[in-house]
Design a protein around this motif. Structure first.
Motif, PDB file in Angstrom:
ATOM      1  N   SER A   1      -1.668   4.120  10.808  1.00  0.00           N
ATOM      2  CA  SER A   1      -2.891   3.766  11.527  1.00  0.00           C
ATOM      3  C   SER A   1      -3.621   2.635  10.803  1.00  0.00           C
ATOM      4  O   SER A   1      -4.091   1.672  11.423  1.00  0.00           O
ATOM      5  CB  SER A   1      -3.793   4.995  11.659  1.00  0.00           C
ATOM      6  OG  SER A   1      -4.921   4.720  12.441  1.00  0.00           O
ATOM      7  N   HIS A   2      -3.708   2.742   9.495  1.00  0.00           N
ATOM      8  CA  HIS A   2      -4.339   1.707   8.682  1.00  0.00           C
ATOM      9  C   HIS A   2      -3.584   0.388   8.817  1.00  0.00           C
ATOM     10  O   HIS A   2      -4.187  -0.683   9.005  1.00  0.00           O
ATOM     11  CB  HIS A   2      -4.360   2.174   7.222  1.00  0.00           C
ATOM     12  CG  HIS A   2      -5.189   1.318   6.313  1.00  0.00           C
ATOM     13  ND1 HIS A   2      -4.806   0.058   5.924  1.00  0.00           N
ATOM     14  CD2 HIS A   2      -6.390   1.557   5.722  1.00  0.00           C
ATOM     15  CE1 HIS A   2      -5.722  -0.448   5.119  1.00  0.00           C
ATOM     16  NE2 HIS A   2      -6.694   0.437   4.979  1.00  0.00           N
TER      17      HIS A   2
ATOM     18  N   ARG B   1     -11.387   6.407  14.431  1.00  0.00           N
ATOM     19  CA  ARG B   1     -10.801   7.714  14.086  1.00  0.00           C
ATOM     20  C   ARG B   1     -11.725   8.841  14.520  1.00  0.00           C
ATOM     21  O   ARG B   1     -11.277   9.858  15.048  1.00  0.00           O
ATOM     22  CB  ARG B   1     -10.528   7.784  12.579  1.00  0.00           C
ATOM     23  CG  ARG B   1      -9.292   7.026  12.130  1.00  0.00           C
ATOM     24  CD  ARG B   1      -8.967   7.319  10.687  1.00  0.00           C
ATOM     25  NE  ARG B   1     -10.068   6.937   9.805  1.00  0.00           N
ATOM     26  CZ  ARG B   1     -10.076   7.132   8.489  1.00  0.00           C
ATOM     27  NH1 ARG B   1      -9.062   7.737   7.908  1.00  0.00           N
ATOM     28  NH2 ARG B   1     -11.081   6.736   7.755  1.00  0.00           N
TER      29      ARG B   1
ATOM     30  N   ARG C   1       0.829  -1.203   0.000  1.00  0.00           N
ATOM     31  CA  ARG C   1       0.000   0.000   0.000  1.00  0.00           C
ATOM     32  C   ARG C   1       0.867   1.258   0.000  1.00  0.00           C
ATOM     33  O   ARG C   1       0.582   2.225  -0.716  1.00  0.00           O
ATOM     34  CB  ARG C   1      -0.921  -0.016   1.224  1.00  0.00           C
ATOM     35  CG  ARG C   1      -2.007   1.050   1.203  1.00  0.00           C
ATOM     36  CD  ARG C   1      -2.891   0.977   2.451  1.00  0.00           C
ATOM     37  NE  ARG C   1      -3.362  -0.364   2.706  1.00  0.00           N
ATOM     38  CZ  ARG C   1      -2.978  -1.127   3.733  1.00  0.00           C
ATOM     39  NH1 ARG C   1      -2.117  -0.654   4.614  1.00  0.00           N
ATOM     40  NH2 ARG C   1      -3.448  -2.337   3.886  1.00  0.00           N
TER      41      ARG C   1
ATOM     42  N   PHE D   1     -12.548   0.723  12.182  1.00  0.00           N
ATOM     43  CA  PHE D   1     -11.411   1.608  11.963  1.00  0.00           C
ATOM     44  C   PHE D   1     -11.892   3.050  11.758  1.00  0.00           C
ATOM     45  O   PHE D   1     -11.364   3.985  12.371  1.00  0.00           O
ATOM     46  CB  PHE D   1     -10.624   1.114  10.749  1.00  0.00           C
ATOM     47  CG  PHE D   1      -9.487   2.005  10.339  1.00  0.00           C
ATOM     48  CD1 PHE D   1      -8.477   2.337  11.229  1.00  0.00           C
ATOM     49  CD2 PHE D   1      -9.416   2.500   9.043  1.00  0.00           C
ATOM     50  CE1 PHE D   1      -7.417   3.140  10.842  1.00  0.00           C
ATOM     51  CE2 PHE D   1      -8.362   3.299   8.648  1.00  0.00           C
ATOM     52  CZ  PHE D   1      -7.364   3.633   9.550  1.00  0.00           C
TER      53      PHE D   1
ATOM     54  N   ILE E   1      -8.222  -5.709   7.215  1.00  0.00           N
ATOM     55  CA  ILE E   1      -8.893  -4.425   7.414  1.00  0.00           C
ATOM     56  C   ILE E   1      -9.941  -4.177   6.332  1.00  0.00           C
ATOM     57  O   ILE E   1     -10.900  -3.438   6.536  1.00  0.00           O
ATOM     58  CB  ILE E   1      -7.846  -3.271   7.432  1.00  0.00           C
ATOM     59  CG1 ILE E   1      -8.495  -1.952   7.872  1.00  0.00           C
ATOM     60  CG2 ILE E   1      -7.176  -3.119   6.090  1.00  0.00           C
ATOM     61  CD1 ILE E   1      -8.913  -1.927   9.303  1.00  0.00           C
ATOM     62  N   GLN E   2      -9.802  -4.840   5.172  1.00  0.00           N
ATOM     63  CA  GLN E   2     -10.781  -4.650   4.097  1.00  0.00           C
ATOM     64  C   GLN E   2     -12.125  -5.286   4.433  1.00  0.00           C
ATOM     65  O   GLN E   2     -13.131  -4.999   3.783  1.00  0.00           O
ATOM     66  CB  GLN E   2     -10.251  -5.259   2.787  1.00  0.00           C
ATOM     67  CG  GLN E   2      -9.105  -4.470   2.167  1.00  0.00           C
ATOM     68  CD  GLN E   2      -7.765  -4.804   2.794  1.00  0.00           C
ATOM     69  OE1 GLN E   2      -7.666  -5.684   3.655  1.00  0.00           O
ATOM     70  NE2 GLN E   2      -6.722  -4.113   2.350  1.00  0.00           N
TER      71      GLN E   2
ATOM     72  N   GLN F   1      -1.536   6.340   7.290  1.00  0.00           N
ATOM     73  CA  GLN F   1      -1.058   5.082   6.704  1.00  0.00           C
ATOM     74  C   GLN F   1      -0.611   4.090   7.785  1.00  0.00           C
ATOM     75  O   GLN F   1      -0.920   2.905   7.707  1.00  0.00           O
ATOM     76  CB  GLN F   1       0.091   5.367   5.725  1.00  0.00           C
ATOM     77  CG  GLN F   1      -0.230   6.373   4.643  1.00  0.00           C
ATOM     78  CD  GLN F   1      -1.470   5.999   3.864  1.00  0.00           C
ATOM     79  OE1 GLN F   1      -1.708   4.827   3.566  1.00  0.00           O
ATOM     80  NE2 GLN F   1      -2.279   6.996   3.526  1.00  0.00           N
TER      81      GLN F   1
ATOM     82  N   ALA G   1     -13.393  -2.484   8.639  1.00  0.00           N
ATOM     83  CA  ALA G   1     -13.241  -1.136   8.084  1.00  0.00           C
ATOM     84  C   ALA G   1     -14.125  -0.135   8.812  1.00  0.00           C
ATOM     85  O   ALA G   1     -13.730   1.018   9.034  1.00  0.00           O
ATOM     86  CB  ALA G   1     -13.576  -1.164   6.593  1.00  0.00           C
TER      87      ALA G   1
ATOM     88  N   ASP H   1      -4.822  -3.162  10.572  1.00  0.00           N
ATOM     89  CA  ASP H   1      -4.831  -4.412   9.812  1.00  0.00           C
ATOM     90  C   ASP H   1      -4.164  -5.533  10.611  1.00  0.00           C
ATOM     91  O   ASP H   1      -4.646  -6.672  10.647  1.00  0.00           O
ATOM     92  CB  ASP H   1      -4.114  -4.202   8.480  1.00  0.00           C
ATOM     93  CG  ASP H   1      -4.447  -5.279   7.456  1.00  0.00           C
ATOM     94  OD1 ASP H   1      -5.457  -5.995   7.643  1.00  0.00           O
ATOM     95  OD2 ASP H   1      -3.697  -5.411   6.476  1.00  0.00           O
TER      96      ASP H   1
END
Length: 447
Positions: free
Chosen positions: A145-146, A174, A128, A170, A161-162, A143, A167, A150
């Motif tokens: 955090s993502h 935030r 990514r 997440f 995470i997808q 990034q 998702a 995951d």
């Protein structure tokens, strides 16, 4: 180049000025003398606290007599909408019960079993970032955090995470962090519990997160009942009985703990990783050293990531994700010959302890090699507490020290990192973050 740190307050401050500065930024409201002082007392209306930097005091509070210095209920009040009464904020027998169930999930053997999921998240995260590696200035915090989220979802629930619910959690988290940046104010200002309040946005985002987590927990309970649940951390925690009572977590208790894992495991990892990448951007020679080590493709390879581990540890020293925490005197105490009444708040500040001028050589400098020096080894034992210490040490500390070096090595193998247009200013939110983000420039190593 000295890494950035907040501009500390100089001179004596009135209570009004302290509160005003505090509302702007907790760290910069603190006195510059805390980088040299062993202890500091602050008194005022609703305010009576002691900042404890003496390693002997830290040892007393965290290791020798932790039950006499429980987590501050005032600080916990700010986290209750999200965490309920989880192990992060509970005390006494409730906390002991929770940790008897949780701790076995983070034993080293279990971490070995989680490595494949961690590696999959690492590969996905590096890919990514590589897609963003066009040399343009970007904020790296979203990034990391993502990526950290995951890791949590893959190791905890075996979903990336997808996944739809992952998702949504997440995104809701935030929003929750944005809704209450001053969550630590209650403990540090010693506000009575009745003065705590939560905005509708905070309550709404917390309820949303807990509802989504509840869906994940319910689905896992069904798979456990049918006998086809994956052997991940969620299954381990949900099926482990308390060895003293024989009880397992209720669904509500499990929701509390999953919310805690997300806060403690996702937010802290994201913060530490972002600061580590910033430090590497300013010190490309350490990128070369990490690159030379290669990456880890199985658990045994982790022993080879010495440079990545040293950099990650140095990032935790300079920018501890939980920059301050608060304990409370359960009884009247005498601390360094000063009386501390029952209920006094004891502020333990890893941010100041890790940069203490009377403890560390080159305290504000970036020097991952310090961990091989006598001073570094001594301070690591006495004055390095990014995961707290003693019985209440973070159960995921070992997890984090695998995750951090693994992710760093994967990212550095894929991308060169350079500083962005501006240097970040650390501020304390739920975790230590850049005031306006952490700006970096990434380019592909294969391009």
């Amino acid at each position: 180049m000295i890494p950035p740190k907040p501009a500390a307050r100089t001179g004596k401050a009135s209570v009004r000025r302290f509160v005003r500065d505090f509302r702007s930024d907790i760290l910069s409201a603190q006195s510059a003398r805390l980088y040299r002082a062993w202890m500091a007392e602050f008194r005022g209306p609703f305010i009576h606290s002691f900042t404890c930097n003496d390693p002997k005091l830290v040892d007393l509070i965290l290791r020798r007599r932790p039950m006499d210095f429980p987590k501050s209920p005032r600080m916990a009040a700010g986290l209750t909408p999200l965490l309920g009464n989880s192990s992060f904020i509970s005390n006494g027998e409730t906390w002991r019960h929770q940790r008897r169930i949780i701790d076995p999930a983070f034993e080293r053997g279990r971490l070995r079993q989680s490595f494949a999921a961690m590696l999959a998240a690492s590969d996905a995260g590096a890919a990514r970032l590589l897609a963003l590696a066009d040399g343009q200035d970007i904020d790296i915090e979203p990034q990391t955090s993502h990526l950290a989220a995951d890791v949590i979802f893959r190791t905890l629930f075996s979903i990336p995470i997808q996944d739809r619910i992952a998702a949504q959690v997440f995104a809701a988290f935030r929003d929750h962090q944005d809704s209450q940046p001053m969550v630590n104010a209650g403990g540090l200002l010693t506000l009575p519990r009745w003065l705590h309040f939560h905005s509708r946005r905070t309550k709404r985002s917390a309820a949303r997160i807990r509802d989504l987590i509840g869906q994940l927990v319910a689905a896992r309970q069904e798979r456990i009942s049918s006998g086809d649940a994956p052997p991940d951390l969620a299954t381990k925690i949900m099926t482990t009985p308390d060895p003293e009572t024989g009880e397992t977590f209720t669904r509500a208790e499990m929701i509390d703990e999953v919310a805690t894992f997300f806060l403690a495991g996702h937010e802290t990892a994201a913060s530490a990783l972002a600061w580590a990448l910033f430090l590497l951007a300013e010190h490309p020679e350490w990128q070369d050293r990490i690159l030379a080590e290669g990456t880890a493709r199985d658990f045994a390879d982790m022993r080879n990531l010495n440079a990545a581990r040293a950099v990650f540890r140095e990032a935790l020293r300079l920018y501890p994700p939980v920059a301050m925490t608060v304990r409370e005197c359960a009884h009247a105490e005498t601390l360094r010959d000063r009386p501390a009444p029952k209920g006094a708040q004891l502020v333990i500040s890893p941010f100041h302890l890790h940069r203490h001028e009377r403890l560390w050589d080159n305290p504000d400098g970036f020097d991952p090699d310090r961990w091989d020096s006598e001073n570094g080894k001594t301070c690591q034992r006495k004055a390095f507490i990014p995961f707290s210490s003693g019985p209440r040490v973070c159960p995921g500390a070992g997890f984090a020290m695998i995750e951090g070096p693994l992710l760093l090595s994967a990212i550095i193998a894929a991308c060169r990192i350079a500083p962005g247009d501006s240097r970040p200013v650390p501020v304390m939110r739920l975790t230590l973050r850049g005031k306006d983000g952490i700006r970096l420039r990434l380019t592909s190593r294969s391009g």
